[in-house]
Scaffold this motif. Structure first.
Motif, PDB file in Angstrom:
ATOM      1  N   GLY A  52     -92.384  14.876 -30.791  1.00  0.00           N
ATOM      2  CA  GLY A  52     -93.838  14.836 -30.701  1.00  0.00           C
ATOM      3  C   GLY A  52     -94.437  16.120 -30.067  1.00  0.00           C
ATOM      4  O   GLY A  52     -95.643  15.883 -28.973  1.00  0.00           O
ATOM      5  N   ARG A  87    -100.286   4.466 -38.444  1.00  0.00           N
ATOM      6  CA  ARG A  87     -99.671   4.629 -37.005  1.00  0.00           C
ATOM      7  C   ARG A  87     -99.646   3.296 -36.488  1.00  0.00           C
ATOM      8  O   ARG A  87    -100.741   2.680 -36.206  1.00  0.00           O
ATOM      9  CB  ARG A  87    -100.446   5.488 -36.339  1.00  0.00           C
ATOM     10  N   ASN A  89     -99.300   2.204 -32.579  1.00  0.00           N
ATOM     11  CA  ASN A  89     -99.684   2.887 -31.251  1.00  0.00           C
ATOM     12  C   ASN A  89     -99.254   1.907 -30.162  1.00  0.00           C
ATOM     13  O   ASN A  89     -99.465   0.928 -29.779  1.00  0.00           O
ATOM     14  CB  ASN A  89    -101.014   3.034 -31.112  1.00  0.00           C
ATOM     15  N   PHE A  91     -97.200   2.741 -25.941  1.00  0.00           N
ATOM     16  CA  PHE A  91     -96.501   3.784 -25.153  1.00  0.00           C
ATOM     17  C   PHE A  91     -95.296   3.297 -24.720  1.00  0.00           C
ATOM     18  O   PHE A  91     -95.130   2.194 -24.288  1.00  0.00           O
ATOM     19  CB  PHE A  91     -97.306   3.747 -23.681  1.00  0.00           C
ATOM     20  N   TYR A  92     -94.390   4.156 -24.945  1.00  0.00           N
ATOM     21  CA  TYR A  92     -92.848   3.923 -24.272  1.00  0.00           C
ATOM     22  C   TYR A  92     -92.051   5.258 -24.325  1.00  0.00           C
ATOM     23  O   TYR A  92     -92.478   6.175 -25.192  1.00  0.00           O
ATOM     24  CB  TYR A  92     -92.062   2.706 -25.014  1.00  0.00           C
ATOM     25  N   ALA A  93     -91.589   5.370 -23.127  1.00  0.00           N
ATOM     26  CA  ALA A  93     -90.639   6.753 -22.994  1.00  0.00           C
ATOM     27  C   ALA A  93     -89.982   7.031 -24.194  1.00  0.00           C
ATOM     28  O   ALA A  93     -89.765   8.366 -24.455  1.00  0.00           O
ATOM     29  CB  ALA A  93     -89.902   6.451 -21.643  1.00  0.00           C
ATOM     30  N   LEU A  95     -90.688   6.662 -27.266  1.00  0.00           N
ATOM     31  CA  LEU A  95     -91.608   6.811 -28.596  1.00  0.00           C
ATOM     32  C   LEU A  95     -92.365   8.069 -28.029  1.00  0.00           C
ATOM     33  O   LEU A  95     -93.490   7.983 -27.619  1.00  0.00           O
ATOM     34  CB  LEU A  95     -92.316   5.512 -28.670  1.00  0.00           C
ATOM     35  N   PRO A  96     -91.955   9.443 -28.584  1.00  0.00           N
ATOM     36  CA  PRO A  96     -92.418  10.580 -28.224  1.00  0.00           C
ATOM     37  C   PRO A  96     -94.022  10.427 -28.502  1.00  0.00           C
ATOM     38  O   PRO A  96     -94.823  11.106 -28.024  1.00  0.00           O
ATOM     39  CB  PRO A  96     -91.568  11.552 -28.880  1.00  0.00           C
ATOM     40  N   ASN A  97     -94.166  10.211 -29.472  1.00  0.00           N
ATOM     41  CA  ASN A  97     -95.695  10.555 -30.124  1.00  0.00           C
ATOM     42  C   ASN A  97     -96.937   9.428 -29.498  1.00  0.00           C
ATOM     43  O   ASN A  97     -97.910   9.824 -29.397  1.00  0.00           O
ATOM     44  CB  ASN A  97     -95.823  10.478 -31.616  1.00  0.00           C
ATOM     45  N   GLY A  98     -95.982   8.407 -28.939  1.00  0.00           N
ATOM     46  CA  GLY A  98     -96.821   7.374 -28.386  1.00  0.00           C
ATOM     47  C   GLY A  98     -97.605   6.340 -29.817  1.00  0.00           C
ATOM     48  O   GLY A  98     -98.441   5.557 -29.731  1.00  0.00           O
ATOM     49  N   TYR A  99     -96.912   6.748 -30.870  1.00  0.00           N
ATOM     50  CA  TYR A  99     -97.067   5.853 -31.912  1.00  0.00           C
ATOM     51  C   TYR A  99     -95.841   5.967 -33.110  1.00  0.00           C
ATOM     52  O   TYR A  99     -95.195   7.080 -32.823  1.00  0.00           O
ATOM     53  CB  TYR A  99     -98.344   6.119 -32.949  1.00  0.00           C
TER      54      TYR A  99
END
Lengths: 484, 492
Positions: A52, A87, A89, A91-93, A95-99
C-alpha cells in the motif's frame, strides 16, 4: 437427509450455509507481480503495491481471473461477463491499503451448484449463490514479542475466491461433505490446492436452527474455521447452543462468533450492531472486468473431467457401486490409479483390490497413492496372475505383501517362492488321497451326513499343497472322492 | 546572462541547448540561483541542486554526443505529489515525514528518459486538496504577482501552487502539476501561466500519490502553449501499470499548433454565466470569443444544463475516494507514526497529527457519504450527476469542437481571504466539470485585471483531442499577446 435434533421441547432442524475462502493457485498475486509461495520468510514476497505504498496502483492478474472462471465453470455456474471490483474499507494493521479489493454487487461468477455424495450412494444438490475474487490480507503475529504485534505481508494481496453457498445444508455432516466435495472439485480444476492446514481453504459457517418446516431462524456466523473436523464440531456446538437459548425462551442475536478449537466451543466476536460499515464502493483504480464470451468458451473446452462425470463414467464403464466410485474419485490420483489397474481387466476384481488390500496397505503405511510402493502396473500384473489361474486369490494376498516389502514384480515373486498354483489334477488327486487316508474317521462322519466337514478336508488339502492347489479343482475332486 | 536564461521558454531553451549557445549546466545553475533568491515564495518543498547538476552534466554529454532526448537539459519543477526515487516525497503532508520512495512515477520516468533535469519538488496543497496552496504542511506558497501598488501577499492558487509560482517567477523552465478539480488550471490562471489537464487516461497515474483516483491527471504547467504541447507529448501514453490509462496513440502536439481555426466551431456555455461573476471576467471571456472568431472559428452558444450540479457532485465523489485512498496513512509502514497505547490509539494519534485540517475535513465528508444508509443519497446520486454532466458535454461536442469559458470566477485572492471552505470550493466552479467528464481542458493567460493580476481563459475539448485544445489555446495566446511578468520583488 434431514436429521433432526431432539430438544427438550421437540425436534429442531439446522440450517447451514458456508462461505469458503479458497486461495487461487497462481504464481503471482491478484493485483501485483509478487510471488505467492507458502512458507517463505516473513515479508519476503511483498511488492510496494501489496504494502500500500503511496502512488501504487493495482493491475489485475489475468491468470487469477481465468482460474475464477474455470472454477465457476466447474461449479456449473453462470459466468458474469462484466463484473466490478469494489473496495471494502476497514482499518487493520495487516491490511496495508486500509481497504480490501473485493467484488460486492457484481461478482465474476453467479449461481451454480455442487453435488454431495451421500454414504448411501445418493447425491444431494447444494446451491452456490456466487463466487467472487478478492485479495487476502496479511498476517498479524501476536506471539512474537511481549507487547508488540508483528505483521507479515507475504499473504497480503494473494488472490482468494470466496465461494458462497445457499443455506441448503441441514446437518453438520452435509457441511463436511460440502467442503470435501468443493475441495475435490477445486483440486481437479487445479484452481485451489485445498490445503486447509496451510490456510489455503477456510470457511465461514452460518448456522441457524428452526422447527421442521418453519421459516429460517436468526443465524450466527462462525468465522475462519480451518478444518473439516472443526467445521463439524463448530456447527454441532453452535446448533446446541442456539437450541438451548430458544428452549429457555430466549432469542438468538445475529452475531459473528469464533470457534475455539481447544475447548470445542463458539464465542461471540461482535454483534450485528458492532458490525463494520465497510463503505463499499467501486475501486476507481480498476475498470469493470469485461470478459470475452469466446475466451470463456475456450476455458470451458479445456476443463478436465470433473469428479461427478468421472464417477458416473466409472459406474457405467466398470459397473462399480456409486459410493465406491465416489471414494475413488474423491481425489484425482486414486481414480487415475484405479483406471490404470482396471483398464482391460475384470473391473470388479480391480475395484476390490484397489479399494481393499491396496488402500488398506496405504493406510497402514500412511502413504498417499503417489507415494505407493506398488505401482498400478504391478498391481495390474498381480490381477492378471489371478485371472489366468497362475495363482489363487489367497496366494495373491501373500504375493501382494511381498510386492509391498520388496518392490519386486508379482511374477518374479511367484517364481521365486514357488507359489504357482497347482492345476495338475494328478498331483491334487494324490494330495487328496493322502488326506482322506489319514482321516478315515472324519470321512466316515462326513459320509454319515456331517457335510460341514467338507471345509476341513479342503483346508487339509490346501495345507498339504501350501495353498498352491487350484481351489476349484480341489473342490471338484474332493467332492467326487468323498461321494465315492 | 543568468537571469536572461531563466526568462527563456522551454522551446527557446531547447533551441539554445541544441545550438550549444549555453550548456545544460549553465541553464541549471541559472535556475538554482533564481531559486535561492526566491525562497520567500516557498515554491519548493525540496530543492535537489546536486541531482540537477549531475543530470545537467549528463545532458551536456548527450547533447555533445548527439544522443539528446526531446527534453534534454531542461530544468523542471515536479509537484511533490509525484513519487521520485531516492528523493523525499511528501504530498505536502506531515504524515509522509521522511518518506523517500524506492520507485519513480511513470510520468517522471518519461521526463528523465527524455533528458529533463529535476530542480526540486514543488510545494502544493496537502494531498492536492485546496485552491490556494495554504494547506501545505510546509507553509503557504506566495504568488509572485501582487496587486498594483500593493504588497499584500496573494495566493498562487492550488493545489499545484508551487509549480505555478515556480513557472511564473522563472524558478524552472516548466513544471509538472496534477489536476483533480482544477489544480493545474486555476493556479495557472492566477499566475499568468499555461496549464493543461489532459483527458482522463491520457497519462499514467502510477506513482502519483492518489487523492481522487477517478478525477486526477498529470499535466504540464508552462510559460507558453508550445511548451505545454512539447511537455505533454513527453508524458502522455499508455502505461500497463495504470489500468485506467488508455492505449491510444499520442499525436505530435507541437506540430498541431497552427492557430488556424477556420472551419472550427467553438461553444460558449450559457450556464457558465454565474451569478455574481465580476464584469471583467465576463469581458475577457467575450474578448476570447472575439479572438477565436478572428482566428477563423465560428462561435456559438451551447448548453451544459447540469453544470450547476458539478460542484456538489465533485465535492462528494472526490472526498469519497480520498477517504479510502488516504486510509493507507496509518503509521504502520512508512511516514509519521505517533505512538498510542494500542493500535486504535496509534491510528488516531498518527492521523490526527499527520493530516491537516482540510484533509481531515474531506476524509470525514468522504467517510460520511459512503456510509451505509447515506451511500445512495450521496455517492450514487453524485455518480449519476457525473454521468449527466458528461452527457451534456457529449451533446455539445456533437455541434462544437471545443468550449471556451473562464478558468476562474476571480483573479488571485489574498492569503487568508477565503477562510470559509465553501467560498474556497466555489472557486472551482468552472474547472471541476472537465474532471467529472474526464475531458482535456487548459488555461491560457488572457490579460491582466484592473488590479494588475493575470486572468485565464479555459478551453475544454473532446476526449483525447488535446491537440485540438492546444491549438485553440495557441490561437488565444497569439491574439492575447500576453507578455506581462511579475516584478521580481522577491529578489530584494
Amino acid at each position: 437427509m434431514s436429521e433432526l435434533i431432539k430438544g427438550a421441547t421437540g425436534d429442531w432442524e439446522m440450517v447451514i450455509g458456508l462461505e469458503v475462502h479458497a486461495q487461487v493457485v497462481s504464481n503471482a498475486k491478484l493485483f501485483s507481480g509478487a510471488a505467492t509461495a507458502f512458507g517463505a520468510a516473513p515479508n519476503s514476497q511483498v511488492s510496494t503495491v501489496d504494502a500500500g505504498f503511496p502512488g501504487m496502483l493495482p493491475v489485475i492478474n489475468a491468470y487469477c481471473v481465468e482460474q475464477a472462471v474455470r472454477t465457476g465453470l466447474g461449479l456449473k455456474a453462470k459466468i458474469n461477463l462484466t463484473s466490478v471490483f469494489d473496495r471494502k474499507n476497514y482499518f487493520y494493521a495487516d491490511l496495508p491499503n486500509g481497504y480490501q479489493i473485493s467484488q460486492y454487487k457484481d461478482p465474476i461468477v453467479g449461481e451454480g451448484r455442487l453435488l454431495l455424495d451421500m454414504p448411501d450412494g445418493s447425491t444431494r444438490e447444494i446451491g452456490i449463490t456466487r463466487l467472487h475474487l478478492e485479495q487476502d490480507a496479511g498476517k498479524s503475529l501476536h506471539d512474537q514479542h511481549p507487547n508488540l504485534t508483528f505483521v507479515d505481508l507475504n499473504r497480503a494481496g494473494v488472490a482468494l475466491m470466496e465461494i458462497v453457498s445457499e443455506p441448503d445444508m441441514r446437518t453438520a455432516e452435509e457441511a463436511a461433505l460440502y467442503i470435501t466435495k468443493l475441495r475435490t472439485v477445486l483440486r481437479y480444476l487445479g484452481t485451489c490446492d485445498g490445503n486447509m492446514e496451510e490456510g489455503s481453504m477456510r470457511a465461514d459457517v452460518n448456522v441457524s436452527v428452526r422447527r421442521p418446516g418453519a421459516p429460517f431462524g436468526t443465524r450466527c456466523e462462525i468465522k475462519n474455521v480451518n478444518s473439516i473436523r472443526f467445521v463439524r464440531a463448530a456447527i454441532e456446538y453452535e446448533a446446541r447452543r442456539q437450541i438451548e437459548i430458544l428452549e429457555d425462551g430466549g432469542e438468538i442475536r445475529q452475531e459473528t462468533r469464533l470457534f475455539d478449537s481447544v475447548k470445542g466451543v463458539t464465542r461471540s466476536m461482535r454483534s450485528k450492531e458492532d458490525a463494520h460499515d465497510y463503505r463499499y464502493f467501486p475501486d476507481p483504480d480498476l475498470l469493470p472486468l469485461v470478459l470475452d464470451a469466446e475466451w470463456v468458451k475456450g476455458i470451458e473446452a479445456g476443463l478436465p473431467e470433473l469428479p461427478d462425470e468421472k464417477k458416473a463414467r466409472l459406474v457405467a464403464e466398470y459397473g462399480i457401486k456409486p459410493y465406491d466410485a465416489w471414494v475413488l474419485v474423491a481425489e484425482r490420483e486414486p481414480a487415475d490409479f484405479f483406471e490404470a489397474v482396471a483398464k482391460g481387466r475384470d473391473p470388479k476384481l480391480a475395484a476390490s483390490w484397489v479399494m481393499g488390500d491396496f488402500f488398506a496397505m496405504l493406510n497402514r503405511l500412511g502413504k498417499s497413492v503417489t507415494e505407493s510402493p506398488v505401482s498400478a502396473e504391478s498391481l495390474g500384473q498381480l490381477i492378471d496372475l489371478i485371472s489366468d489361474n497362475t495363482i489363487s486369490g489367497r496366494i495373491a494376498k501373500e504375493v501382494f505383501e511381498a510386492m509391498v516389502e520388496t518392490g519386486k514384480a508379482p511374477a518374479a515373486i511367484v517364481e521365486e517362492k514357488g507359489l504357482r498354483q497347482v492345476t495338475d489334477t494328478g498331483a491334487i488327486e494324490a494330495a487328496i488321497d493322502d488326506v482322506l487316508a489319514k482321516n478315515q474317521d472324519k470321512v466316515a462322519e462326513y459320509r454319515s451326513g456331517k457335510d460341514k466337514l467338507f471345509g476341513f478336508f479342503v483346508g487339509q488339502v490346501m495345507k498339504a499343497t501350501q495353498g498352491k492347489a487350484n481351489p476349484a479343482a480341489v473342490n471338484d475332486i474332493l467332492k467326487a472322492k468323498l461321494q465315492g | 546572462m543568468a537571469s536572461d536564461l531563466t526568462r527563456l521558454s522551454l522551446a527557446e531553451a531547447r533551441e539554445g541547448l541544441r545550438a550549444r549557445k549555453f550548456s545544460a549546466v549553465e541553464l541549471t545553475r541559472a535556475y538554482l540561483g533564481a531559486m535561492e533568491a526566491a525562497r520567500g515564495l516557498n515554491a519548493y518543498i525540496t530543492e535537489t541542486p546536486d541531482l540537477a547538476l549531475e543530470q545537467a552534466a549528463a545532458s551536456d554529454a548527450r547533447l555533445a554526443a548527439g544522443t539528446a532526448g526531446s527534453l534534454e537539459g531542461l530544468p523542471l519543477a515536479i509537484k511533490d505529489l509525484y513519487a521520485t526515487r531516492g528523493v523525499l516525497t511528501t504530498a505536502a503532508s506531515h504524515i509522509l515525514d521522511g518518506f523517500t520512495p524506492t520507485y519513480e512515477s511513470t510520468v517522471t520516468t518519461s521526463l528523465w528518459r527524455e533528458g529533463a533535469v529535476m530542480l526540486g519538488k514543488a510545494n502544493m496543497d496537502e494531498f492536492a486538496m485546496g485552491g490556494s496552496n495554504e494547506n501545505s504542511y510546509y507553509g503557504p506558497v506566495v504568488n509572485p504577482w501582487r496587486r498594483n501598488g500593493d504588497t499584500a501577499a496573494l495566493v498562487p492558487g492550488g493545489s499545484s501552487g508551487g509549480s505555478a509560482a515556480a513557472v511564473a517567477a522563472d524558478l524552472c523552465v516548466a513544471a509538472l502539476g496534477t489536476d483533480t478539480g482544477g489544480s493545474i488550471r486555476q493556479p495557472a490562471a492566477f499566475t499568468g501561466t499555461v496549464g493543461i489537464k489532459p483527458t482522463y487516461g491520457r497519462c499514467s497515474r502510477f506513482g502519483i500519490i492518489a487523492f481522487a483516483s477517478s478525477l486526477e491527471q498529470a499535466g504540464p504547467m508552462t510559460k507558453t502553449v508550445t511548451d505545454a504541447a512539447i511537455l505533454l507529448g513527453a508524458i502522455a501514453g499508455h502505461d500497463p501499470h495504470d489500468s485506467t490509462s488508455v492505449p491510444v496513440p499520442v499525436p505530435d502536439y507541437a506540430a498541431a499548433l497552427t492557430g488556424d481555426l477556420r472551419g472550427k466551431k467553438i461553444g460558449i456555455p450559457k450556464e457558465y454565466r454565474v451569478d455574481g461573476m465580476p464584469a471583467e471576467i465576463e469581458a475577457w471571456w467575450q474578448k476570447g470569443a472575439d479572438w477565436l472568431r478572428a482566428a477563423g472559428a465560428e462561435v456559438v452558444e451551447v448548453s451544459l444544463p447540469h453544470s450547476r450540479h458539478a460542484l456538489p457532485a465533485y465535492y462528494i465523489v472526490a472526498p469519497a475516494e480520498a477517504s479510502s485512498n488516504l486510509a493507507r496513512y496509518d503509521g504502520v509502514r512508512f511516514g509519521l507514526r505517533v505512538p498510542g497505547k494500542d493500535l486504535t490509539e496509534m491510528y488516531e494519534n498518527t492521523r490526527g497529527e499527520g493530516f491537516g485540517k482540510e484533509v481531515r475535513r474531506r476524509i470525514l465528508i468522504g467517510t460520511y457519504v459512503l456510509s451505509a444508509g447515506y451511500y445512495d443519497a450521496y455517492y450514487s446520486r453524485a455518480q449519476k450527476l457525473r454521468r449527466l454532466i458528461a452527457n451534456d458535454f457529449e451533446t455539445a461536442f456533437e455541434t462544437v469542437d471545443a468550449i471556451l469559458a473562464p478558468t476562474t470566477p476571480s483573479a488571485a485572492f489574498a492569503s487568508g481571504e477565503k477562510a470559509d471552505p465553501l467560498s474556497m470550493y466555489l472557486g472551482d466552479v468552472f474547472t471541476v466539470t472537465a474532471n467529472l467528464a474526464g475531458l482535456p481542458a487548459m488555461s491560457v493567460p488572457a490579460g491582466l485585471s484592473a488590479e494588475g493580476l493575470p486572468l485565464g481563459l479555459q478551453v475544454i475539448g473532446k476526449a483525447f483531442d488535446e491537440a485540438g485544445v492546444l491549438n485553440v489555446g495557441y490561437a488565444l495566446e497569439r491574439a492575447a499577446g500576453f507578455d506581462a511578468k511579475p516584478a521580481a520583488w522577491w529578489r530584494a
